[in-house]
Design a protein around this motif. Sequence first.
Motif, PDB file in Angstrom:
ATOM      1  N   ASP A 132       0.857  -1.184   0.000  1.00 49.78           N
ATOM      2  CA  ASP A 132       0.000   0.000   0.000  1.00 49.78           C
ATOM      3  C   ASP A 132       0.893   1.233   0.000  1.00 49.78           C
ATOM      4  N   GLU A 133       0.311   2.381   0.195  1.00 55.81           N
ATOM      5  CA  GLU A 133       1.092   3.618   0.105  1.00 55.81           C
ATOM      6  C   GLU A 133       2.077   3.783   1.254  1.00 55.81           C
ATOM      7  N   ASP A 134       1.888   3.053   2.357  1.00 51.45           N
ATOM      8  CA  ASP A 134       2.757   3.192   3.529  1.00 51.45           C
ATOM      9  C   ASP A 134       3.900   2.178   3.569  1.00 51.45           C
ATOM     10  N   ILE A 135       4.122   1.456   2.477  1.00 50.06           N
ATOM     11  CA  ILE A 135       5.150   0.413   2.480  1.00 50.06           C
ATOM     12  C   ILE A 135       6.552   1.050   2.546  1.00 50.06           C
ATOM     13  N   THR A 136       7.398   0.495   3.426  1.00 43.71           N
ATOM     14  CA  THR A 136       8.751   1.041   3.611  1.00 43.71           C
ATOM     15  C   THR A 136       9.726   0.398   2.632  1.00 43.71           C
ATOM     16  N   ALA A 137      10.912   0.971   2.531  1.00 44.02           N
ATOM     17  CA  ALA A 137      11.959   0.412   1.665  1.00 44.02           C
ATOM     18  C   ALA A 137      12.346  -0.990   2.134  1.00 44.02           C
ATOM     19  N   TRP A 138      12.369  -1.200   3.439  1.00 49.01           N
ATOM     20  CA  TRP A 138      12.710  -2.518   3.979  1.00 49.01           C
ATOM     21  C   TRP A 138      11.657  -3.550   3.588  1.00 49.01           C
ATOM     22  N   GLU A 139      10.385  -3.133   3.663  1.00 45.55           N
ATOM     23  CA  GLU A 139       9.308  -4.049   3.302  1.00 45.55           C
ATOM     24  C   GLU A 139       9.335  -4.361   1.803  1.00 45.55           C
ATOM     25  N   THR A 140       9.706  -3.374   0.999  1.00 45.63           N
ATOM     26  CA  THR A 140       9.845  -3.596  -0.436  1.00 45.63           C
ATOM     27  C   THR A 140      10.980  -4.589  -0.703  1.00 45.63           C
ATOM     28  N   GLU A 141      12.089  -4.429   0.021  1.00 41.58           N
ATOM     29  CA  GLU A 141      13.215  -5.365  -0.120  1.00 41.58           C
ATOM     30  C   GLU A 141      12.806  -6.774   0.308  1.00 41.58           C
ATOM     31  N   TYR A 142      12.026  -6.871   1.365  1.00 41.35           N
ATOM     32  CA  TYR A 142      11.526  -8.159   1.846  1.00 41.35           C
ATOM     33  C   TYR A 142      10.686  -8.837   0.759  1.00 41.35           C
ATOM     34  N   ASN A 143       9.742  -8.100   0.180  1.00 39.39           N
ATOM     35  CA  ASN A 143       8.906  -8.648  -0.890  1.00 39.39           C
ATOM     36  C   ASN A 143       9.746  -9.084  -2.081  1.00 39.39           C
ATOM     37  N   SER A 144      10.751  -8.299  -2.420  1.00 45.61           N
ATOM     38  CA  SER A 144      11.638  -8.635  -3.536  1.00 45.61           C
ATOM     39  C   SER A 144      12.408  -9.926  -3.254  1.00 45.61           C
ATOM     40  N   SER A 145      12.893 -10.076  -2.035  1.00 46.74           N
ATOM     41  CA  SER A 145      13.620 -11.293  -1.659  1.00 46.74           C
ATOM     42  C   SER A 145      12.713 -12.513  -1.725  1.00 46.74           C
ATOM     43  N   LEU A 146      11.476 -12.360  -1.257  1.00 41.55           N
ATOM     44  CA  LEU A 146      10.530 -13.473  -1.314  1.00 41.55           C
ATOM     45  C   LEU A 146      10.203 -13.841  -2.754  1.00 41.55           C
ATOM     46  N   GLU A 147      10.133 -12.831  -3.601  1.00 39.87           N
ATOM     47  CA  GLU A 147       9.877 -13.092  -5.025  1.00 39.87           C
ATOM     48  C   GLU A 147      11.023 -13.912  -5.625  1.00 39.87           C
ATOM     49  N   LYS A 148      12.245 -13.593  -5.245  1.00 36.61           N
ATOM     50  CA  LYS A 148      13.412 -14.350  -5.724  1.00 36.61           C
ATOM     51  C   LYS A 148      13.358 -15.799  -5.244  1.00 36.61           C
ATOM     52  N   ILE A 149      12.969 -16.002  -4.004  1.00 36.48           N
ATOM     53  CA  ILE A 149      12.837 -17.367  -3.476  1.00 36.48           C
ATOM     54  C   ILE A 149      11.740 -18.115  -4.226  1.00 36.48           C
ATOM     55  N   ASP A 150      10.622 -17.424  -4.495  1.00 43.29           N
ATOM     56  CA  ASP A 150       9.536 -18.045  -5.263  1.00 43.29           C
ATOM     57  C   ASP A 150      10.009 -18.459  -6.655  1.00 43.29           C
ATOM     58  N   GLN A 151      10.850 -17.638  -7.280  1.00 39.31           N
ATOM     59  CA  GLN A 151      11.401 -17.976  -8.601  1.00 39.31           C
ATOM     60  C   GLN A 151      12.281 -19.225  -8.531  1.00 39.31           C
ATOM     61  N   ILE A 152      13.054 -19.334  -7.460  1.00 36.01           N
ATOM     62  CA  ILE A 152      13.894 -20.526  -7.270  1.00 36.01           C
ATOM     63  C   ILE A 152      13.016 -21.764  -7.113  1.00 36.01           C
ATOM     64  N   LEU A 153      11.959 -21.638  -6.319  1.00 34.97           N
ATOM     65  CA  LEU A 153      11.061 -22.770  -6.108  1.00 34.97           C
ATOM     66  C   LEU A 153      10.401 -23.206  -7.430  1.00 34.97           C
ATOM     67  N   LEU A 154      10.036 -22.229  -8.259  1.00 35.62           N
ATOM     68  CA  LEU A 154       9.493 -22.569  -9.583  1.00 35.62           C
ATOM     69  C   LEU A 154      10.536 -23.292 -10.420  1.00 35.62           C
ATOM     70  N   LYS A 155      11.750 -22.786 -10.391  1.00 33.96           N
ATOM     71  CA  LYS A 155      12.854 -23.385 -11.151  1.00 33.96           C
ATOM     72  C   LYS A 155      13.097 -24.836 -10.715  1.00 33.96           C
ATOM     73  N   LEU A 156      12.923 -25.107  -9.407  1.00 39.98           N
ATOM     74  CA  LEU A 156      13.144 -26.441  -8.869  1.00 39.98           C
ATOM     75  C   LEU A 156      11.872 -27.301  -8.906  1.00 39.98           C
ATOM     76  N   ASN A 157      10.793 -26.745  -9.433  1.00 38.26           N
ATOM     77  CA  ASN A 157       9.507 -27.443  -9.488  1.00 38.26           C
ATOM     78  C   ASN A 157       8.981 -27.796  -8.104  1.00 38.26           C
ATOM     79  N   LEU A 158       9.117 -26.856  -7.175  1.00 35.85           N
ATOM     80  CA  LEU A 158       8.667 -27.070  -5.802  1.00 35.85           C
ATOM     81  C   LEU A 158       7.598 -26.046  -5.460  1.00 35.85           C
ATOM     82  N   ASP A 159       6.721 -26.427  -4.565  1.00 40.04           N
ATOM     83  CA  ASP A 159       5.687 -25.513  -4.098  1.00 40.04           C
ATOM     84  C   ASP A 159       5.780 -25.459  -2.582  1.00 40.04           C
ATOM     85  N   ALA A 160       5.888 -24.250  -2.037  1.00 39.12           N
ATOM     86  CA  ALA A 160       5.956 -24.123  -0.582  1.00 39.12           C
ATOM     87  C   ALA A 160       5.401 -22.778  -0.160  1.00 39.12           C
TER      88      ALA A 160
END
Length: 193
Positions: free
Chosen positions: A165-193
């Motif tokens: 939302d409009e109140d999201i901090t830079a740290w929270e944006t970095e957190y979401n970005s890191s989780l997105e990277k982990i999700d990409q790895i899980l897709l690459k490995l054909n895993l769901d978690a």
Amino acid sequence: MFNGPFAKSIMKQPIVTVSDLSPGIFALILEFIYTDKCDIPDSAAYEVLIKADMFLLDKLKSLASIVLTSSSEPLEDIYVLMRTAIDLNIERLERWCSRWFAEHLSEVLEDQRFLDLIDESAHSIQKRQETDTIPFVDDLRYWLSKKNSVLEEDIDKKSGKVREDEDITAWETEYNSSLEKIDQILLKLNLDA
């Protein structure tokens, strides 16, 4: 004792040999056995950990683990430390390694050894269902939330990410970005978690 009547009976006793043990590590183990304490240098901590496990000296193993986790950077190869932590069931060391991986995620994302750790963690659960979590990935997510000062109540239960939302901090944006990277790895490995 060596010249008296008991000399022959002493000589018949089996001699215990300890191989594959450096004199320095042997001295530390002996010190621990006799005093229940010892000062383990950083350079010897990993070898003491391995030998303490071999000799079933759990408290010495814990002391070596404390030395290994007291440094800000790994004293041994991080992948070796993580595998050792898993194999020897050393929770403190495993948590420390997971935290290190979370703090250095961008450095390890493309490393095959990192992908192998995730894959092995997924397959460590017997009869794993498609929706089961992956312990190593859960640990990464936890340490990422701590690193980025994300509050649990700000995390969306379905996606695991911070609500944007409009109140999201830079740290929270970095957190979401890191989780997105982990999700990409899980897709690459054909895993769901």
